[in-house]
Design a protein around this motif. Structure first.
Motif, PDB file in Angstrom:
ATOM      1  N   MET A   1      18.857  53.936  60.069  1.00  0.00           N
ATOM      2  CA  MET A   1      20.079  53.858  60.826  1.00  0.00           C
ATOM      3  C   MET A   1      19.790  53.875  62.314  1.00  0.00           C
ATOM      4  SD  MET A   1      23.444  55.199  61.890  1.00  0.00           S
ATOM      5  CE  MET A   1      22.706  56.425  62.814  1.00  0.00           C
ATOM      6  N   LEU A   2      18.752  54.599  62.723  1.00  0.00           N
ATOM      7  CA  LEU A   2      18.425  54.667  64.140  1.00  0.00           C
ATOM      8  C   LEU A   2      17.994  53.315  64.691  1.00  0.00           C
ATOM      9  CD1 LEU A   2      16.581  58.088  64.343  1.00  0.00           C
ATOM     10  CD2 LEU A   2      18.897  57.553  65.092  1.00  0.00           C
ATOM     11  N   ASP A   3      17.330  52.508  63.857  1.00  0.00           N
ATOM     12  CA  ASP A   3      16.926  51.182  64.313  1.00  0.00           C
ATOM     13  C   ASP A   3      18.144  50.320  64.643  1.00  0.00           C
ATOM     14  OD1 ASP A   3      17.524  51.217  61.563  1.00  0.00           O
ATOM     15  OD2 ASP A   3      16.428  49.363  61.233  1.00  0.00           O
ATOM     16  N   LEU A   4      19.170  50.420  63.826  1.00  0.00           N
ATOM     17  CA  LEU A   4      20.401  49.681  64.100  1.00  0.00           C
ATOM     18  C   LEU A   4      21.107  50.217  65.341  1.00  0.00           C
ATOM     19  CD1 LEU A   4      21.954  49.231  60.553  1.00  0.00           C
ATOM     20  CD2 LEU A   4      20.843  47.504  61.960  1.00  0.00           C
ATOM     21  N   ALA A   5      21.138  51.541  65.456  1.00  0.00           N
ATOM     22  CA  ALA A   5      21.803  52.156  66.605  1.00  0.00           C
ATOM     23  C   ALA A   5      21.133  51.733  67.903  1.00  0.00           C
ATOM     24  CB  ALA A   5      21.802  53.680  66.461  1.00  0.00           C
ATOM     25  N   ALA A   6      19.810  51.676  67.915  1.00  0.00           N
ATOM     26  CA  ALA A   6      19.083  51.289  69.125  1.00  0.00           C
ATOM     27  C   ALA A   6      19.367  49.834  69.493  1.00  0.00           C
ATOM     28  CB  ALA A   6      17.592  51.496  68.928  1.00  0.00           C
ATOM     29  N   PHE A   7      19.436  48.966  68.506  1.00  0.00           N
ATOM     30  CA  PHE A   7      19.666  47.551  68.776  1.00  0.00           C
ATOM     31  C   PHE A   7      21.107  47.288  69.200  1.00  0.00           C
ATOM     32  CE2 PHE A   7      20.801  43.238  67.443  1.00  0.00           C
ATOM     33  CZ  PHE A   7      19.820  42.496  68.077  1.00  0.00           C
ATOM     34  N   TYR A   8      22.061  47.879  68.502  1.00  0.00           N
ATOM     35  CA  TYR A   8      23.466  47.543  68.728  1.00  0.00           C
ATOM     36  C   TYR A   8      24.144  48.373  69.814  1.00  0.00           C
ATOM     37  CZ  TYR A   8      23.564  44.182  64.972  1.00  0.00           C
ATOM     38  OH  TYR A   8      23.334  43.066  64.203  1.00  0.00           O
ATOM     39  N   ALA A   9      23.525  49.449  70.264  1.00  0.00           N
ATOM     40  CA  ALA A   9      24.138  50.253  71.330  1.00  0.00           C
ATOM     41  C   ALA A   9      24.334  49.419  72.586  1.00  0.00           C
ATOM     42  CB  ALA A   9      23.285  51.481  71.625  1.00  0.00           C
ATOM     43  N   ALA A  10      23.354  48.581  72.886  1.00  0.00           N
ATOM     44  CA  ALA A  10      23.459  47.716  74.069  1.00  0.00           C
ATOM     45  C   ALA A  10      24.491  46.616  73.876  1.00  0.00           C
ATOM     46  CB  ALA A  10      22.102  47.106  74.369  1.00  0.00           C
ATOM     47  N   ARG A  11      24.930  46.426  72.661  1.00  0.00           N
ATOM     48  CA  ARG A  11      25.907  45.386  72.357  1.00  0.00           C
ATOM     49  C   ARG A  11      27.295  45.945  72.084  1.00  0.00           C
ATOM     50  NH1 ARG A  11      20.922  44.393  71.489  1.00  0.00           N
ATOM     51  NH2 ARG A  11      20.070  42.322  71.767  1.00  0.00           N
ATOM     52  N   GLY A  12      27.489  47.214  72.373  1.00  0.00           N
ATOM     53  CA  GLY A  12      28.818  47.807  72.304  1.00  0.00           C
ATOM     54  C   GLY A  12      29.196  48.488  71.005  1.00  0.00           C
ATOM     55  N   ILE A  13      28.291  48.584  70.060  1.00  0.00           N
ATOM     56  CA  ILE A  13      28.579  49.290  68.807  1.00  0.00           C
ATOM     57  C   ILE A  13      27.877  50.640  68.887  1.00  0.00           C
ATOM     58  CG2 ILE A  13      28.374  49.269  66.303  1.00  0.00           C
ATOM     59  CD1 ILE A  13      28.334  46.229  66.416  1.00  0.00           C
ATOM     60  N   THR A  14      28.638  51.687  68.858  1.00  0.00           N
ATOM     61  CA  THR A  14      28.069  53.020  69.049  1.00  0.00           C
ATOM     62  C   THR A  14      27.378  53.520  67.769  1.00  0.00           C
ATOM     63  OG1 THR A  14      30.072  54.155  68.320  1.00  0.00           O
ATOM     64  CG2 THR A  14      29.923  53.582  70.671  1.00  0.00           C
ATOM     65  N   PRO A  15      26.435  54.433  67.924  1.00  0.00           N
ATOM     66  CA  PRO A  15      25.791  55.013  66.736  1.00  0.00           C
ATOM     67  C   PRO A  15      26.791  55.666  65.786  1.00  0.00           C
ATOM     68  CG  PRO A  15      24.533  55.524  68.701  1.00  0.00           C
ATOM     69  CD  PRO A  15      25.799  54.867  69.158  1.00  0.00           C
ATOM     70  N   GLU A  16      27.829  56.257  66.337  1.00  0.00           N
ATOM     71  CA  GLU A  16      28.844  56.883  65.479  1.00  0.00           C
ATOM     72  C   GLU A  16      29.557  55.850  64.612  1.00  0.00           C
ATOM     73  OE1 GLU A  16      30.810  59.667  63.524  1.00  0.00           O
ATOM     74  OE2 GLU A  16      29.236  60.055  64.989  1.00  0.00           O
ATOM     75  N   GLN A  17      29.855  54.700  65.178  1.00  0.00           N
ATOM     76  CA  GLN A  17      30.486  53.638  64.407  1.00  0.00           C
ATOM     77  C   GLN A  17      29.561  53.161  63.289  1.00  0.00           C
ATOM     78  OE1 GLN A  17      31.226  51.073  67.770  1.00  0.00           O
ATOM     79  NE2 GLN A  17      33.443  51.323  67.551  1.00  0.00           N
ATOM     80  N   ILE A  18      28.288  53.016  63.585  1.00  0.00           N
ATOM     81  CA  ILE A  18      27.325  52.585  62.568  1.00  0.00           C
ATOM     82  C   ILE A  18      27.196  53.640  61.481  1.00  0.00           C
ATOM     83  CG2 ILE A  18      24.892  52.028  62.159  1.00  0.00           C
ATOM     84  CD1 ILE A  18      24.878  50.750  64.959  1.00  0.00           C
ATOM     85  N   ARG A  19      27.194  54.896  61.868  1.00  0.00           N
ATOM     86  CA  ARG A  19      27.082  56.000  60.904  1.00  0.00           C
ATOM     87  C   ARG A  19      28.261  55.988  59.925  1.00  0.00           C
ATOM     88  NH1 ARG A  19      26.627  60.251  64.486  1.00  0.00           N
ATOM     89  NH2 ARG A  19      24.656  59.306  64.976  1.00  0.00           N
ATOM     90  N   GLN A  20      29.432  55.577  60.376  1.00  0.00           N
ATOM     91  CA  GLN A  20      30.620  55.576  59.520  1.00  0.00           C
ATOM     92  C   GLN A  20      30.733  54.322  58.656  1.00  0.00           C
ATOM     93  OE1 GLN A  20      33.811  56.105  62.303  1.00  0.00           O
ATOM     94  NE2 GLN A  20      33.341  58.263  62.647  1.00  0.00           N
ATOM     95  N   MET A  21      29.858  53.348  58.870  1.00  0.00           N
ATOM     96  CA  MET A  21      29.926  52.103  58.104  1.00  0.00           C
ATOM     97  C   MET A  21      29.375  52.293  56.696  1.00  0.00           C
ATOM     98  SD  MET A  21      28.631  49.229  60.765  1.00  0.00           S
ATOM     99  CE  MET A  21      29.561  48.844  62.236  1.00  0.00           C
ATOM    100  N   SER A  22      29.811  51.414  55.814  1.00  0.00           N
ATOM    101  CA  SER A  22      29.270  51.412  54.448  1.00  0.00           C
ATOM    102  C   SER A  22      27.884  50.774  54.456  1.00  0.00           C
ATOM    103  CB  SER A  22      30.200  50.621  53.523  1.00  0.00           C
ATOM    104  OG  SER A  22      30.156  49.252  53.862  1.00  0.00           O
ATOM    105  N   TYR A  23      27.178  50.912  53.353  1.00  0.00           N
ATOM    106  CA  TYR A  23      25.855  50.305  53.240  1.00  0.00           C
ATOM    107  C   TYR A  23      25.936  48.784  53.370  1.00  0.00           C
ATOM    108  CZ  TYR A  23      23.981  54.797  51.787  1.00  0.00           C
ATOM    109  OH  TYR A  23      23.590  56.116  51.746  1.00  0.00           O
ATOM    110  N   ALA A  24      26.987  48.199  52.821  1.00  0.00           N
ATOM    111  CA  ALA A  24      27.153  46.747  52.898  1.00  0.00           C
ATOM    112  C   ALA A  24      27.359  46.304  54.351  1.00  0.00           C
ATOM    113  CB  ALA A  24      28.338  46.310  52.042  1.00  0.00           C
TER     114      ALA A  24
END
Length: 61
Positions: A1-24
């Motif tokens: 999950m941290l890999d996604l958070a690092a990539f998408y944080a600069a694109r406006g998706i916060t780690p909290e939003q990613i954490r709340q997402m489903s696996y899909a």
């Protein structure tokens, strides 16, 4: 999950939003990230090929 958070944080998706997402949903983000990297590789390779290609119409010799 941290890999996604690092990539998408600069694109406006916060780690909290990613954490709340489903696996899909996270899988969709992973595919998107992989496609982005593939596009960057292809763009850079095309730029290098163009930079080192011989100029057309140039006299040889």
């Amino acid at each position: 999950m941290l890999d996604l958070a690092a990539f998408y944080a600069a694109r406006g998706i916060t780690p909290e939003q990613i954490r709340q997402m489903s696996y899909a949903d996270r899988a969709v983000l992973r595919v998107g990230r992989a496609r982005w990297y593939e596009d960057m590789i292809n763009l850079i390779a095309a730029g290098i090929c163009r930079a080192y290609a011989p100029e057309e119409g140039r006299n040889s010799g």
